[in-house]
Design a protein around this motif. Sequence first.
Motif, mmCIF file in Angstrom:
data_model
loop_
_atom_site.group_PDB
_atom_site.id
_atom_site.type_symbol
_atom_site.label_atom_id
_atom_site.label_comp_id
_atom_site.label_asym_id
_atom_site.label_seq_id
_atom_site.Cartn_x
_atom_site.Cartn_y
_atom_site.Cartn_z
ATOM 1 N N MET A 44 10.026 -1.520 -15.284
ATOM 2 C CA MET A 44 8.753 -1.771 -15.957
ATOM 3 C C MET A 44 7.276 -2.011 -15.820
ATOM 4 S SD MET A 44 10.696 -1.745 -18.905
ATOM 5 C CE MET A 44 8.915 -2.167 -19.549
ATOM 6 N N VAL A 45 7.123 -2.518 -15.144
ATOM 7 C CA VAL A 45 5.071 -2.012 -14.463
ATOM 8 C C VAL A 45 4.527 -0.791 -13.773
ATOM 9 C CG1 VAL A 45 6.219 -4.570 -13.447
ATOM 10 C CG2 VAL A 45 5.779 -2.090 -11.982
ATOM 11 N N TYR A 46 6.060 0.139 -14.103
ATOM 12 C CA TYR A 46 5.270 0.859 -14.354
ATOM 13 C C TYR A 46 5.180 2.481 -15.310
ATOM 14 C CZ TYR A 46 4.747 0.390 -8.973
ATOM 15 O OH TYR A 46 5.364 -0.477 -7.697
ATOM 16 N N PHE A 47 6.229 1.716 -16.454
ATOM 17 C CA PHE A 47 6.135 2.254 -17.033
ATOM 18 C C PHE A 47 4.741 1.818 -18.775
ATOM 19 C CE2 PHE A 47 10.956 2.810 -16.871
ATOM 20 C CZ PHE A 47 10.997 3.603 -17.477
ATOM 21 N N PRO A 48 4.617 2.710 -19.496
ATOM 22 C CA PRO A 48 3.959 2.104 -20.875
ATOM 23 C C PRO A 48 4.172 1.352 -20.969
ATOM 24 C CG PRO A 48 4.776 4.691 -20.521
ATOM 25 C CD PRO A 48 5.730 4.161 -19.424
ATOM 26 N N LYS A 49 2.760 0.849 -21.511
ATOM 27 C CA LYS A 49 2.806 -0.914 -21.649
ATOM 28 C C LYS A 49 3.831 -0.369 -23.745
ATOM 29 C CE LYS A 49 -0.929 -2.363 -19.743
ATOM 30 N NZ LYS A 49 -0.103 -3.325 -18.503
ATOM 31 N N ILE A 50 4.860 -1.842 -23.933
ATOM 32 C CA ILE A 50 4.653 -1.505 -25.063
ATOM 33 C C ILE A 50 4.478 -3.035 -26.020
ATOM 34 C CG2 ILE A 50 6.596 0.359 -24.823
ATOM 35 C CD1 ILE A 50 8.215 -2.321 -24.319
ATOM 36 N N SER A 100 1.039 -0.699 -0.216
ATOM 37 C CA SER A 100 -0.265 0.045 0.631
ATOM 38 C C SER A 100 0.895 1.812 -0.250
ATOM 39 C CB SER A 100 -0.396 0.280 0.791
ATOM 40 O OG SER A 100 -0.140 0.218 2.243
ATOM 41 N N SER A 101 2.161 1.124 -0.061
ATOM 42 C CA SER A 101 2.729 2.302 0.309
ATOM 43 C C SER A 101 3.339 2.351 -1.296
ATOM 44 C CB SER A 101 3.904 1.589 1.082
ATOM 45 O OG SER A 101 5.054 0.947 0.661
ATOM 46 N N ILE A 102 2.653 2.146 -1.728
ATOM 47 C CA ILE A 102 4.094 2.323 -3.103
ATOM 48 C C ILE A 102 2.604 1.917 -4.474
ATOM 49 C CG2 ILE A 102 5.828 1.586 -2.733
ATOM 50 C CD1 ILE A 102 5.460 -0.975 -4.152
ATOM 51 N N PRO A 103 2.657 3.188 -5.682
ATOM 52 C CA PRO A 103 1.612 2.252 -6.499
ATOM 53 C C PRO A 103 1.424 1.239 -7.237
ATOM 54 C CG PRO A 103 3.047 4.515 -7.396
ATOM 55 C CD PRO A 103 3.698 3.744 -6.029
ATOM 56 N N ALA A 104 0.382 0.815 -7.244
ATOM 57 C CA ALA A 104 -0.366 -1.057 -8.024
ATOM 58 C C ALA A 104 0.525 -0.903 -9.006
ATOM 59 C CB ALA A 104 -1.908 -0.998 -8.404
ATOM 60 N N ALA A 105 0.780 -2.337 -9.351
ATOM 61 C CA ALA A 105 1.680 -2.753 -10.446
ATOM 62 C C ALA A 105 0.422 -2.797 -11.814
ATOM 63 C CB ALA A 105 2.459 -3.972 -10.500
ATOM 64 N N ASN A 164 -0.266 0.207 -13.422
ATOM 65 C CA ASN A 164 -0.143 1.353 -13.549
ATOM 66 C C ASN A 164 0.612 2.220 -14.409
ATOM 67 O OD1 ASN A 164 -2.974 0.675 -12.341
ATOM 68 N ND2 ASN A 164 -2.644 1.634 -10.813
ATOM 69 N N THR A 165 0.718 2.305 -15.423
ATOM 70 C CA THR A 165 1.490 4.321 -16.250
ATOM 71 C C THR A 165 1.579 5.240 -14.800
ATOM 72 O OG1 THR A 165 1.064 3.042 -18.099
ATOM 73 C CG2 THR A 165 1.627 5.372 -17.925
ATOM 74 N N VAL A 166 2.626 4.750 -14.293
ATOM 75 C CA VAL A 166 3.286 5.875 -13.543
ATOM 76 C C VAL A 166 4.068 7.009 -14.053
ATOM 77 C CG1 VAL A 166 3.864 6.407 -11.402
ATOM 78 C CG2 VAL A 166 2.249 4.579 -11.211
ATOM 79 N N PHE A 167 5.137 6.350 -14.290
ATOM 80 C CA PHE A 167 6.417 6.161 -15.212
ATOM 81 C C PHE A 167 6.051 6.954 -16.364
ATOM 82 C CE2 PHE A 167 9.164 3.740 -12.558
ATOM 83 C CZ PHE A 167 9.177 4.691 -11.132
#
Length: 440
Positions: free
Chosen positions: A434-440, A271-276, A278-281
Motif C-alpha cells: 500500500m505504501v507504493y499504490f496511489p493514495k485513496i 536505498s535498494s528500493i523506492p522510498a515509501a 511515492n506512487t510507484v505501482f
Amino acid sequence: MLYKLFQLKTGSLPFLSKILMCLALMVVTGCVSQSSIVGAATAEELQSKIEEQRKLIQDLDQRIKEYSELTDKTSQEAKSLNDVINQLKQNQKVLDLDISKTRAQITKASLDIEDLDNKIVDSKTRIANYKDAIETSIKDINQKEQTGLIEIFLAKKSLSSILNEIDQLSQFNRQIGGAIEQLDSEKRKLQQTQDTKIATKDELIKFQNQLTDKKKVIEYNKAEQARALKETENKKKSYQQLLDEQLAKKAAFEKELFAYESQLKYTLDPSSIPAAGNTVFSWPLDKVTITQRFGKTSASGRLYVSGSHNGVDFGAKIGTPVKAVLSGTVVGTGDTDITCPRASFGRWVFIKHDNGLSTIYGHLSVISAQQGQRVNTGDIIGYSGNTGYSTGPHLHISAYASDAVSVQQRPSTSCGGKIYTMPIAPVDAYLDPMVYFPKI
C-alpha cells in the motif's frame, strides 16, 4: 538565357495546370471513375457496420455492469454452499456477456482494419497521381530547356505573347508547388493511417488472446460450480464448518512457512528500493476495493509478523482482468493447489520489477502471463479467481525486496509432505504494497 531564367523562377509548363486542376477535382469530389464510386459505397457500408458493433459493445458494457453489481451483492450475502453456487451461476452470466463483448470488439477491430486498408489504397492512388503530374512537368521542363532563346523569339509573333507565356509559366509554378504540398500532406496521412492500422492489429491480437483466456475463465467457473455441488452432496456439514476446515489447513501451512522464513537472515537496505510514500505501482484492477491490508500496525509502521497478512487483498469477482502494477519480468508462475489444495496462493504470477521490488498475484482463475515474459505496467497477466485459500473470489498481492525473494520448492508437513512451489523470502523482505499504490 532569358527563357532559362524564367524557367528557374517558374519551374514548368502551362498545359500541366489542366492536369493539376483535374487532380484537385479528383481529391475534392472523389468521383474519378466507376471504381471509386463503388469504393465510396463500400466505405459507407463499412462505417455502418463499425457503428453497429460500437453500439453493441456499448450495450453489452451496460448489461455487464448491471449483472456485475448483482453478482457483487450476492457474493457478499453468501451464507451457504447453495448461495455460493447461485453466485457462481450469476457470475457465469457476466462471463458469457463478457465473451460476447470481446467477440464484438474483435469484429469491430477487423472492420476497422478493412476500412484502414481502403484508406491506404486511396492514399497510394492519390500519391501516384501527384507523382505522375510532377514527373510530367519535369519532362516538359527538360524539353523546353533544349529550346534556344532565338527560337523562342522567332516562334512568337509579339512581345505580348512571350509575356503571356511567362505569365502562364508563373501561374503553373504556383500550381505545381501546390501539388508538391499535397503530395507531402498525403504521404503524412498515409503514414498516420499505416501507424493506426499497426496499432489496431495489435489491439485485435490482444482481443483474440483475451477471448481465449476468457473461455478458460468460463471453464474454471463451471468447474467451481461442480466442486461446490459435489461438496454439497458429499458433505453433510454446514458451510461454516467447511470454511473452518480450510482455515485450519491454511493456518498450519502459514505457520510452517513463517517458521522457515523467519530463519532466513536478511537486512533490508532502504536505498535498494523506492522510498515509501511515492506512487510507484498502478492499481491491478479497474475497480479497487480493498478487503484486507498488510501485516499489523506497530510503532514502526505495518509489519508482517506471525499470524498476520503478508499482502493486500482486493475484492474481485471471478474473471476480472488482473494487471501488472509495474513493468518487469515474469520470473515464475504456478499453482499451489496442485500439491496443497486450499492452503495458499492457488494460481499465482510472480514479477520482478526494475526498481528493486517484486510482486506476486495470487488466487487467480487463469494465468495469461508466461515465465520469462516482459510485461508493461497495465498489461493483463491473469484473471481473478477463488483458488488457494479463499473464502470468496479476490486478488492477493504481496510485495518483496527483490534481492531477497526467489521461487523455491519446499515440502510441507501440513500438506502430507508434498512439495509445493512458490516465492519464498525472509520475513524482513516482505513490504507493505500500500505504501507504493496511489493514495485513496
